[in-house]
Write an enzyme that holds these catalytic residues in place. Structure first.
Site, PDB file in Angstrom:
ATOM      1  N   TYR A 129     -12.582   0.007   1.289  1.00 37.79           N
ATOM      2  CA  TYR A 129     -12.140  -1.591   1.574  1.00 37.79           C
ATOM      3  C   TYR A 129     -13.043  -2.117   0.667  1.00 37.79           C
ATOM      4  O   TYR A 129     -14.223  -2.538   0.873  1.00 37.79           O
ATOM      5  CB  TYR A 129     -12.464  -1.777   3.011  1.00 37.79           C
ATOM      6  CG  TYR A 129     -12.536  -3.309   3.382  1.00 37.79           C
ATOM      7  CD1 TYR A 129     -11.282  -3.899   3.336  1.00 37.79           C
ATOM      8  CD2 TYR A 129     -13.557  -3.947   3.694  1.00 37.79           C
ATOM      9  CE1 TYR A 129     -11.076  -5.307   3.773  1.00 37.79           C
ATOM     10  CE2 TYR A 129     -13.398  -5.339   4.089  1.00 37.79           C
ATOM     11  CZ  TYR A 129     -12.102  -5.878   4.246  1.00 37.79           C
ATOM     12  OH  TYR A 129     -12.152  -7.120   4.563  1.00 37.79           O
ATOM     13  N   TYR A 162      -1.726  -4.788   0.440  1.00 35.45           N
ATOM     14  CA  TYR A 162      -3.138  -5.059   1.197  1.00 35.45           C
ATOM     15  C   TYR A 162      -2.813  -4.460   2.606  1.00 35.45           C
ATOM     16  O   TYR A 162      -2.045  -5.000   3.404  1.00 35.45           O
ATOM     17  CB  TYR A 162      -3.311  -6.596   1.091  1.00 35.45           C
ATOM     18  CG  TYR A 162      -4.755  -6.797   1.307  1.00 35.45           C
ATOM     19  CD1 TYR A 162      -5.700  -6.889   0.491  1.00 35.45           C
ATOM     20  CD2 TYR A 162      -5.369  -6.790   2.657  1.00 35.45           C
ATOM     21  CE1 TYR A 162      -7.082  -7.330   0.725  1.00 35.45           C
ATOM     22  CE2 TYR A 162      -6.773  -7.087   2.927  1.00 35.45           C
ATOM     23  CZ  TYR A 162      -7.377  -7.299   1.908  1.00 35.45           C
ATOM     24  OH  TYR A 162      -8.914  -7.584   2.176  1.00 35.45           O
TER      25      TYR A 162
END
Length: 388
Positions: A341, A297
């Protein structure tokens, strides 16, 4: 205290389908429409129909409730529905929730989804604007009067301490940005397709919140992503080879807050990631050397380095050199810095593609993939593997 023994979930569920909308800066349609498009695409990828679905899992901070998505997608009765909190930290936990449901027989086919207009609508990167009173808000109240109003400013505090503790400069973060954008440049689905960057580009990008530059921060995206989870047995009969859930975990550390855990004993690591790492290694029986590809991430580059260190791929302060050496393929879709995203859900899809052998940046023979979710908050992780 994290688990003292392996849990019983490993190997009992698999990701059988993945689907996404296009990734854009202005989708021109509702978040519900994006969610339904992604769900239907994932079901089609798996070779399943909406009527096969009996479970849905999503995040909080979401405008498309499970029952509404079910109705709009043509899904019938649900026997399981669930939401996971803490923004991007929920990504891998959606798959964990789905895997738990199918392993327990509560549901047979569960779709996990995330869809938002995060660029054209609500922009999470804009930080705190209006909040209803809550315990979480009270914690933020200790930071906001001093100008810490955005996620970048919260991460900058930890990043600055990391650099100081290990005698590093902000340029060390550039290795993550360059790596992500190199992979994104070869990915037609990525917003930054055909647009690699150099370390010089990173160093020349403007400051956002020192020591973070513009190219240390993930982009903002409109779009949706969904994944289909079912039992490992049923997955073997579907359209694609299954990506088996070898381990799934959630983790929150001592003194945990949502992005502002500044009162811990140290600020140079991510204890919540450490909790997840210990569980994943314990249940999967794997170690860092067994991982073929990692999808980490990357809302902000410093936290990628700290994740590598928490998982034991390298020592404290060595994350930048580890990424620069290129020993482990990381974020082969381009990550949230380069592709999109989507609160980490697109990273799960990339891990599945790697195990199928269909990634645009394919790692030869990839059989074990590590996926992580948002850090700085209570988080989650997965180890996915081929069905061998």
């Amino acid at each position: 205290m994290s688990l003292l023994r392996p849990d019983g979930l490993g190997g009992r569920a698999a990701v059988a389908g993945i689907g996404a909308t296009e990734f854009s800066k202005d989708s021109g349609r509702s978040e519900l429409s994006l969610a339904v498009e992604a769900v239907r695409a994932a079901l089609d990828d798996a070779g399943l129909a909406p009527g096969d679905v009996d479970g849905l899992v999503t995040f909080t901070m979401d405008t498309s409730p499970e029952i509404t998505v079910a109705q709009a997608a043509g899904i019938g009765e649900l026997t399981f529905f669930s939401r996971v909190h803490y923004g991007g930290g929920a990504a891998c936990a959606t798959v964990q929730q789905a895997a738990l449901a199918v392993a327990a027989g509560v549901a047979e086919v569960v779709v996990c989804y995330r869809a938002f207009n995060e660029r054209s609508g609500r922009r999470f990167g804009s930080g705190v604007q209006r909040r209803e009173p809550s315990a979480e808000g009270a914690a933020l109240g200790w930071q906001l009067p001093f100008g810490l109003l955005t996620p970048a400013s919260w991460v900058a505090m930890t990043a600055q301490r990391y650099l100081h503790a290990y005698g590093l400069t902000p340029e060390v973060f550039g290795h993550v940005a360059v790596t992500d954008r190199r992979y994104a440049a070869n990915n037609p689905a990525a917003y930054f397709h055909g647009k690699p960057i150099t370390l010089a580009d990173h160093a020349a990008s403007r400051w956002i919140a020192e020591p973070l530059r513009l190219l240390d921060c993930c982009q903002e995206t409109d779009g949706g992503q969904a994944v289909v989870v079912t039992t490992a047995e049923r997955a073997r009969d579907l359209r694609h080879p299954p990506a088996v859930v070898l381990a799934a975990a959630q983790g929150a550390g001592r003194g945990q807050e949502a992005m502002t855990s500044f009162y811990r004993d140290g600020l140079t690591g991510l204890p919540e990631t450490g909790v997840v790492a210990r569980q994943l290694w314990q249940t999967s029986g794997l170690r860092p050397a067994d991982v073929d590809v990692a999808v980490l991430y990357d809302h902000f580059t410093p936290f990628v380095l700290m994740q590598l260190e928490e998982f034991g791929f390298c020592g404290p302060g060595e994350g930048g050199d580890f990424v620069a050496a290129g020993a482990l393929p990381i974020n082969t879709h381009g990550g949230q810095l380069g592709e999109a995203y989507l609160h980490g859900m697109n990273g799960i899809a990339e891990a599945v593609r790697q195990l199928r052998g269909t990634s645009v940046n394919q790692v030869p023979g990839a059989a074990r993939a590590l996926v992580t979710a948002g850090t700085g908050v209570p988080t989650s992780g997965l180890v996915l593997g081929t069905d061998t």
